[in-house]
Design an enzyme around this catalytic site. Structure first.
Site, mmCIF file in Angstrom:
data_model
loop_
_atom_site.group_PDB
_atom_site.id
_atom_site.type_symbol
_atom_site.label_atom_id
_atom_site.label_comp_id
_atom_site.label_asym_id
_atom_site.label_seq_id
_atom_site.Cartn_x
_atom_site.Cartn_y
_atom_site.Cartn_z
ATOM 1 N N HIS A 19 28.693 -10.495 55.695
ATOM 2 C CA HIS A 19 29.963 -10.382 54.956
ATOM 3 C C HIS A 19 30.910 -11.166 55.382
ATOM 4 O O HIS A 19 32.224 -10.922 55.530
ATOM 5 C CB HIS A 19 30.455 -8.740 55.063
ATOM 6 C CG HIS A 19 31.427 -8.463 53.927
ATOM 7 N ND1 HIS A 19 31.963 -7.218 53.908
ATOM 8 C CD2 HIS A 19 31.477 -9.020 52.813
ATOM 9 C CE1 HIS A 19 32.681 -7.147 52.867
ATOM 10 N NE2 HIS A 19 32.446 -8.225 52.211
ATOM 11 N N CYS A 46 36.630 -4.320 56.668
ATOM 12 C CA CYS A 46 35.373 -4.935 57.218
ATOM 13 C C CYS A 46 35.538 -6.385 57.408
ATOM 14 O O CYS A 46 35.115 -6.854 58.518
ATOM 15 C CB CYS A 46 34.124 -4.527 56.110
ATOM 16 S SG CYS A 46 32.624 -5.499 56.650
#
Length: 384
Positions: A130, A74
């Site tokens: 993130h 990710c």
């Protein structure tokens, strides 16, 4: 002439968009799915058991990117998207940013939303970041976004919004006059409400506010969805999105149906505002599916956390109602890496001219690219 090595024109703009784009700046809607596998969507191969009629329609009526590649995880993918660089060049190729750490995307990197803003765009993030939150300089409202809303970490519970003992749901705003962060708020009132529904409502409000206050500006909406990432409670969605109860893939189908509902609503909000016809939609996943029974990478070998194609070759397509925004349709096997979107979106938004004229400097370090692009010292900024 300033010669800057970049990835781009022959890569996506010429290969996918073509050289005959309209001069009007399009609105840009970038939807980034989380952990969606090659077999978790209907259009990718004939025997997919997932029903995704909206995504299938947009893909088959738009441009399907058959060879779209990301990182295996990710954070590295999101960092490549934002910086136009490979994760190894950023030193973050090995893992995701962990919670409760000082991990943060290098503040010296120029993120593409900052360039879009200089080109007159209103820029908004709704969903998962993130890319670090240890300092105020790490958060999205100091990295090119006018507003941001959602979660900062890698995942949380879709209803409680807790992760590893702390509540992770915020909103923030960028003060364009002072050039600083303002209105940072933890949204405790959202506990108990499903994330995709909150993202849908927030997008509605952002578009309505844009029409009221900034209608003269083009709009960039970055929608990094948390779906279909599992959390510690597995895969799940609100009851109204379930159409089965006897399959290991039933929860996955419900999450996809919920996500399609959100995207359908977002398209409707843009259409009602008279903005959809001039919108370029980009849809992709940050990596392949993990090795779990609920998900599938179809015929591709491997999974998330691996460098086989199942981990790094992702679903991706582009769509626009307007042929002047997206001239090419069908399927392309052009090789595309997630880092290529940086310079593509800079070009689509108007190029580097406004950034240079405002005193901005094009990064001296090399974009991970193929070939030089000439950028005028004080040019118009459109590099087509």
């Amino acid at each position: 002439m300033l010669i800057v090595r970049m990835v781009l024109q022959s890569m996506i703009v010429l290969c996918l968009l073509g050289s005959g784009l309209q001069t009007e700046q399009p609105n840009i809607l970038y939807i980034l799915m989380d952990d969606m596998g090659y077999g978790d969507i209907g259009y990718t191969y004939n025997n997919s058991d997932m029903k995704t009629p909206l995504f299938d329609k947009l893909a088959t009526e738009g441009l399907i990117l058959e060879r779209h590649y990301s990182s295996w995880l990710c954070t590295p993918t999101r960092a490549s998207l934002m910086t136009g660089r490979y994760p190894i060049a950023l030193g973050i190729q090995d893992d995701v940013f962990q919670s409760k750490t000082l991990d943060c995307l290098d503040g010296d990197e120029l993120l593409f939303p900052e360039v879009l803003r200089s080109n007159g765009y209103a820029t908004h993030l709704i969903g998962k970041w993130h890319l670090g939150y240890a300092k105020w300089s790490c958060v999205p409202c100091t990295r090119g976004f006018d507003t941001a809303f959602g979660l900062l970490s890698g995942f949380h519970n879709y209803y409680t919004h807790y992760f590893e003992g702390y509540y992770d749901f915020y909103e923030c705003e960028y003060d364009k006059v002072q050039g600083t962060l303002k209105n940072w708020t933890v949204k405790e009132e959202y506990e108990g409400l499903y994330l995709s529904s909150l993202m849908e409502n927030r997008t509605r409000d952002v578009i309505a506010n844009h029409v009221e206050k900034e209608q003269d500006k083009p709009l960039f909406l970055y929608i990094p969805s948390l779906t279909v990432h599992y959390d510690n409670d597995g895969y799940y969605a609100p009851e109204q999105f379930y159409s089965c109860d006897d399959s290991v893939r039933c929860d996955m189908q419900a999450m996809l149906t919920a996500t399609e509902h959100m995207v359908r609503q977002i398209i409707g909000f843009l259409d009602d505002a008279g903005m959809w016809d001039n919108t370029l939609l980009i849809f992709a996943s940050d990596n392949g599916a993990p090795n779990k029974a609920e998900q599938s990478n179809g015929h591709l070998r491997g999974y998330k956390y691996e460098l086989w194609e199942g981990g790094v070759r992702t679903v991706a397509f582009m769509y626009s109602p307007s042929p002047s925004v997206l001239p090419h349709r069908g399927v392309t096997d052009c090789l595309v890496h997630v880092s290529d979107w940086y310079l593509t979106l800079v070009a689509v938004s108007g190029g580097w001219g406004a950034w240079i004229e405002s005193g901005g400097v094009i990064p001296s370090r090399i974009f991970d690219s193929m070939g030089p692009v000439s950028v005028p010292d004080q040019g118009s900024g459109n590099v087509f």
